[in-house]
Write a protein that holds these residues in place. Structure first.
Motif, mmCIF file in Angstrom:
data_model
loop_
_atom_site.group_PDB
_atom_site.id
_atom_site.type_symbol
_atom_site.label_atom_id
_atom_site.label_comp_id
_atom_site.label_asym_id
_atom_site.label_seq_id
_atom_site.Cartn_x
_atom_site.Cartn_y
_atom_site.Cartn_z
ATOM 1 N N THR A 58 -12.056 6.820 0.557
ATOM 2 C CA THR A 58 -11.278 7.087 -0.657
ATOM 3 C C THR A 58 -9.863 6.531 -0.504
ATOM 4 N N TYR A 59 -9.249 6.852 0.651
ATOM 5 C CA TYR A 59 -7.901 6.331 0.890
ATOM 6 C C TYR A 59 -7.936 4.803 0.951
ATOM 7 N N LEU A 60 -8.927 4.289 1.675
ATOM 8 C CA LEU A 60 -9.040 2.845 1.854
ATOM 9 C C LEU A 60 -9.193 2.142 0.509
ATOM 10 N N PHE A 61 -9.985 2.767 -0.391
ATOM 11 C CA PHE A 61 -10.216 2.161 -1.697
ATOM 12 C C PHE A 61 -8.888 1.942 -2.420
ATOM 13 N N ILE A 62 -8.049 2.978 -2.406
ATOM 14 C CA ILE A 62 -6.738 2.865 -3.064
ATOM 15 C C ILE A 62 -5.919 1.762 -2.391
ATOM 16 N N SER A 173 -6.808 -4.196 7.613
ATOM 17 C CA SER A 173 -6.578 -3.025 6.768
ATOM 18 C C SER A 173 -7.506 -1.890 7.154
ATOM 19 N N VAL A 174 -8.783 -2.223 7.347
ATOM 20 C CA VAL A 174 -9.744 -1.188 7.721
ATOM 21 C C VAL A 174 -9.437 -0.660 9.120
ATOM 22 N N ALA A 175 -9.049 -1.570 10.025
ATOM 23 C CA ALA A 175 -8.736 -1.150 11.394
ATOM 24 C C ALA A 175 -7.586 -0.158 11.405
ATOM 25 N N LEU A 176 -6.612 -0.384 10.536
ATOM 26 C CA LEU A 176 -5.474 0.535 10.445
ATOM 27 C C LEU A 176 -5.959 1.953 10.180
ATOM 28 N N LEU A 563 -5.538 11.616 7.708
ATOM 29 C CA LEU A 563 -5.330 10.514 6.773
ATOM 30 C C LEU A 563 -3.968 10.622 6.087
ATOM 31 N N ARG A 564 -3.532 11.845 5.824
ATOM 32 C CA ARG A 564 -2.198 12.050 5.244
ATOM 33 C C ARG A 564 -1.129 11.515 6.194
ATOM 34 N N GLU A 565 -1.308 11.794 7.499
ATOM 35 C CA GLU A 565 -0.279 11.453 8.474
ATOM 36 C C GLU A 565 -0.160 9.956 8.727
ATOM 37 N N MET A 566 -1.208 9.202 8.396
ATOM 38 C CA MET A 566 -1.132 7.776 8.728
ATOM 39 C C MET A 566 -0.535 6.935 7.605
ATOM 40 N N VAL A 567 -0.223 7.575 6.482
ATOM 41 C CA VAL A 567 0.303 6.812 5.355
ATOM 42 C C VAL A 567 1.647 6.157 5.691
ATOM 43 N N VAL A 568 2.578 6.974 6.222
ATOM 44 C CA VAL A 568 3.925 6.437 6.489
ATOM 45 C C VAL A 568 3.905 5.318 7.542
ATOM 46 N N PRO A 569 3.335 5.569 8.753
ATOM 47 C CA PRO A 569 3.320 4.451 9.702
ATOM 48 C C PRO A 569 2.563 3.239 9.168
#
Lengths: 676, 676
Positions: A58-62, A173-176, A563-569
């Motif tokens: 879901t996150y990846l899709f966005i 992107s996916v690896a991230l 998943l929330r925590e990885m947005v900023v980095p």
């Protein structure tokens, strides 16, 4: 030799890998799931792993949609000549293939774990066979979908490297998400399960009464199967893509075909190698896995020699330099040998058989602080030899084949990716199998067999980590070289202040990323701890075994937090390079400095964290084996402290460095047309 | 304005500083030593400190002789035109001046400590006055002997920068021994005293029954007085020398005079500032010290403006660029402001008044491991702002005055070195004063006053550490720029493999040096632990206070261990750059890459270690102040673990980075004629 017919080799070998997956899958399916309880536990882990993937998608899709829009805007701004809009198509295909590889790998790994446990009720060799087949599926999915996707993109877009670069950006992107998000998830679940379960409630590891136990088992798959797979998929694709970009920029005839053929042939090598994995009861599974790697490497070396000498002229010119096909071959195997050496060095610093880990164990006698200092300084010290190995590989590769040689060294290192991922993904399957044996309360000898498999998994995991770091550094350098060619940079001169500043920013991003991911684990773990405490409090009868805890909710809590925590980095890694590239007082050379600073610092930090973490882990296990007072002694308590510090080092922040240096390099390469 | 008469400003102001030392010394001498017991303890510390210095000088003597021989051989090899043999003379003078500064500073500091204790029996202001006068002697000795020596060398050798560079190499040689050897000594003594005394024997800190107590007190002086002094002497001298070298290479008229005048005038600024240090009973000594820094900075800024606009033309050309004197002024104060800002950022990350330290304290509630992770990630996070500050300073300085501007930014930052060292050296004197009050069993209010002084010392030490790191980075960059000019390097191009490899080696040396110095502390500490245990075992009646322990032997053991342990890292720092420079497949550009990689990585590691260490220390003190259960609580135990890990971070390995990056840069500059 030349001709477009060879361009079909990559997608065809990709298909062969996928067919081999069907064979492996059939082999795994033939094993029964065992008792009803075993099947239940297996199902819970499988469901948890799939729940994580679903949320990640879901996150990846966005993220992917946003990136596609951004790519199209940039294409519109700089014109289709400089960035074809089809780059966005290649990007989506690159991302989808990586997602597919992760999905297949996880699906099968979470089927193989319980079957490994069941096979361990019969014999060690059967259990090894199932676990390795499960790991091999991940390996084959990575290389199969990588070659199939990249091969097709290369065919459709007729080798237009500007478009093909998009494929690599998709992989990154996916690896991230898989590696960084997965890394946060796995340690949050681990720490949450340990702190409340073992420390507060006083129940053993893998106890079914612990609400976080399934989340913890899921974490092994998320981190070491999907995360490592996506990481090496990114390296694998990135090395080939950067070689194509460099060959195009330098106009080397057949130069783009060679890396595709080496990678395609590498698939065959890995398949051949996998047939050499077998052991006898009481035998050493490590030897069996080493044999697979050795056979695959030899076949790959021989194949590379014939590919290079057949498709490249015996001698050819690039600018003012003359290279020979033998020289190109030397460059290629320099990478392959460097990969093997870095793996061995990692083993030396992280295995309890050698002095460094023994010294850390001994320093635990004087408490946690001395244990931490010993582990930390060992991690720092362990960077010296890998740097020398990489340095020699770079100098050799460049001397014999210039920038093209550096890129091909990365391809050579990654030729046997199928085997490397297979051996690595075997680890969490064996680990899970042990957990299932524990939770299903099977006979003692079953657990003994899975423990035997699991112990080997720790070593293979450490070696694979070293390999992943080495390949990330070489791939990042290859992408960096491709960037300089595409951006038309004449020199990245450290005497210019903007380049110095770029290097400072690049190094600083590494430290920042490491800090943010470490802090993320802490916060995600405390979400998990709250949830486990809540369940103990609100669900009656858990401790008496009368009531099942709500496993799924724990999985969901820690997935959301990770998943929330990885947005900023994650955003930092994409945005900062672009900003540095477009700012008028910094610019494309400063961005080159940034990448240089990031690769150097990132490599050092990644090695330091992986080795310190691995060494702490094994120092603890060494003490648990009865040294220095054994389990429950003060030395053991000190070693547990080191191991806990090492967890985010080796499984979150350290591996995140691999992604960061490759991601920033591919961002620079793809968006090079934006910079003046 | 021009004329050789201005060349006398530097040595004359150096003499003024030395006269001011006489005044300060008289002021300190007028205070009595207090009781017989106090005088005894003071004497023991003084003797211990001098014993350390004496042993250090023996090692230094061998090192200096070897270096002189090596300089003469190189001079013979490359010819006197490219390296005049007199470089060896300048080298010896530079080293001797630094030794002299350390000797004077230590001599007076170990006289001021006991007198501060005695003054604290009267009032806070009197104690502050004595402690600050003691610290100021170190500050004045650094700038006084620096300017006197450098000014005379500049006069004798008529501004021949090839010779003058030798002076800076001398400064770096002494700094290596004082800072790295001193750093190992101070922590070995500290850990040894704590582990056996506090933990094993259960006696309080600073208890006279502890055989290592004097060694520990000596360590404060060795590390924070002599070590910090030699570190900033190296920066101070290095910044001026590199500016002279760049001005000579670029042919800027009066360009060599300006840094000397700014530095000379800075002495006056520091003296003026020192008269603003006073406080009332119950007042805040921090405010008094801040006032001295503020006044000195303002006076230095105003003075720099007049010096630059008077001695440089309003507008002048360097190559194709045109610079203005206003631009040069902006470059200079960019450095000064960057120094102040880095100090403030350091304070934010290491003071218990702000969020980072509070978060580390809170994370101690869940144990040592979470405390370590929190401190470590805070240290890594804290590199972001200092990098941005340094980056802005570099960009501004270069935009307004090119390479000359970067070098002058370093000079500007270091203009108020007299005050900075004075404020910093005040810390260990106050710390010692507290220890003496404890050992001499003085009244409670005396210890309260010294504790008040000491608490301020922790903040000033943290700020000074930030300043030392910032100045080391700018000085190293200035020396690096000078090296590129002297070696006739056109570009240090990261696209060349040897430069990439150089950068990898540079970064790796940082990690290696950090690891070796950390391990050295461990080994030296265990020598100390053995000795303390031996004394408790073999000397009867120590614990009952009937027999004095053999303090001197502890000092001697840990001195020997510290100096022995620094040989390997010290040799690495000198030899590796030369080897990289002369190797045919690496060479002078690779050496440039090495320096660049080392400066970037070294700055990051230095900031990380200093701030993590400072933050852990203050998180422990914060808990000791009653938070999270206070002293003796589990949170306190966890915080003590963090503090122990932080000790070698902030006092050994972290500061060693400053020396390493400057030393390698000056080695490159001096030996540039060797590289082709």
């Amino acid at each position: 030799m030349t001709g477009t017919v060879y361009l079909y080799a990559a997608p065809v070998m990709g298909l062969v890998a996928l067919l081999f997956i069907l064979y492996l899958n059939g082999k795994i399916n033939r094993v029964d799931e065992g008792t009803k309880r075993m099947a239940e536990i297996g199902l819970a882990i499988r469901e948890g792993a799939m729940a994580f993937l679903k949320r990640e998608y879901t996150y990846l899709f966005i993220f992917i949609v946003a990136m596609v829009v951004f790519l199209l805007i940039v294409s519109f701004l700089v014109g289709p000549d400089r960035m074809p809009p089809s780059t966005a198509i290649a990007y989506v295909i690159g991302a989808v293939c990586s997602i597919g590889a992760g999905f297949i790998g996880m699906r099968v790994a979470t089927k193989a774990n319980v079957r490994t446990t069941n096979a361990a009720r019969q014999s060690l060799n059967q259990a090894l066979g199932v676990a390795f087949a499960g790991g091999s599926v991940m390996g084959m999915a990575v290389v199969g979908l990588g070659m199939l996707g990249l091969g097709i993109v290369n065919l459709i877009f007729q080798g237009n490297s500007a478009i093909i670069n998009g494929f690599s950006l998709g992989a990154s992107s996916v690896a991230l998400f898989a590696r960084v998000g997965g890394g946060i998830y796995t340690k949050a679940a681990d720490v949450g399960a340990d702190l409340v379960g073992k420390v507060e409630a006083g129940i053993p590891e893998d106890d079914p009464r612990n609400p976080a136990v399934i989340a913890d088992n899921v974490g092994d798959n998320v981190g070491d199967v999907a995360g490592m797979g996506a990481d090496l998929y990114e390296s694998y694709v990135g090395s080939v893509v950067s070689t194509i970009a460099i060959a195009s920029a330098l106009g080397i005839a057949n130069g783009s075909l060679v890396p595709l053929l080496i990678a395609a042939f590498g698939i065959l090598s890995s398949i051949i190698g996998s047939f050499f994995v077998r052991t006898s009861e009481g035998g050493n599974p490590q030897a069996a896995l080493n044999m697979a790697t050795l056979v695959a490497s030899i076949v790959a070396i021989v194949g590379s020699y014939f590919i290079i000498t057949s498709f490249l002229p015996a001698s050819f010119n690039v600018g003012q330099d003359t290279y020979t096909s033998t020289g190109v071959f030397i460059a290629t195997i320099a990478g392959l040998i460097a990969g093997v050496l870095i793996g061995r060095i990692t083993e030396y610093y992280t295995s309890a058989n050698y002095a460094p880990v023994k010294e850390i164990a001994r320093s635990s006698l004087t408490g946690a602080a001395t244990n931490i200092i010993a582990g930390f300084s060992t991690g720092m010290l362990s960077t010296a030899l890998p740097v020398i190995v990489v340095a020699v590989a770079i100098l050799l590769a460049h001397r014999f084949a210039g920038l093209y040689g550096i890129a091909l060294a990365a391809v050579g290192m990654l030729a046997t990716t199928g085997t490397t991922v297979g051996v690595d993904a075997y680890g969490p399957i064996a680990d899970n199998a042990g957990g299932i044996a524990e939770q299903a309360e099977l006979a003692h000898d079953v657990r003994e067999r899975t423990d035997n498999l699991d112990a080997v998994g720790n070593t293979t995991a450490a070696i694979a980590k070293g390999f992943a770091i080495g390949s990330a550094a070489l791939t990042a350098l290859a992408l960096f070289s491709a960037y300089t060619q595409v951006a038309g940079i004449k020199a990245i001169d450290f005497m210019k202040p903007e380049v110095i500043v770029g290097a400072f920013i690049g190094g600083m991003l590494i430290f920042l990323f490491a800090a943010l991911t470490m802090k993320a684990v802490g916060r995600a773990a405390s979400d998990m701890i709250e949830e486990v405490r809540r369940q103990f409090r609100e669900i009656p009868g858990i401790m008496e075994g009368k009531n099942r805890p709500d496993y799924a909710h724990c999985v969901s809590i820690s997935t959301a937090a990770a998943l929330r925590e990885m947005v900023v980095p994650g955003l930092l890694a994409v945005i900062v390079p672009i900003v540095v590239g477009v700012l008028p007082f910094l610019g494309k050379e400063a961005l080159g400095g940034l990448l240089a600073g990031a690769v150097v610092t990132g490599f050092l930090v990644a090695v330091m964290m992986a080795n310190a973490g691995g060494a702490w882990d094994n120092a603890k296990k060494y003490i648990e084996g009865g040294q220095h007072g054994g389990k429950g002694s003060p030395a053991h308590a000190a070693a547990v402290c080191g191991d806990t510090v090492g967890d985010p080092f080796k499984d979150t922040s350290g591996p995140a460095m691999n992604i960061l240096i490759k991601l920033m390099s591919i961002v620079a390469l793809v968006f090079a047309p934006l910079f003046f």
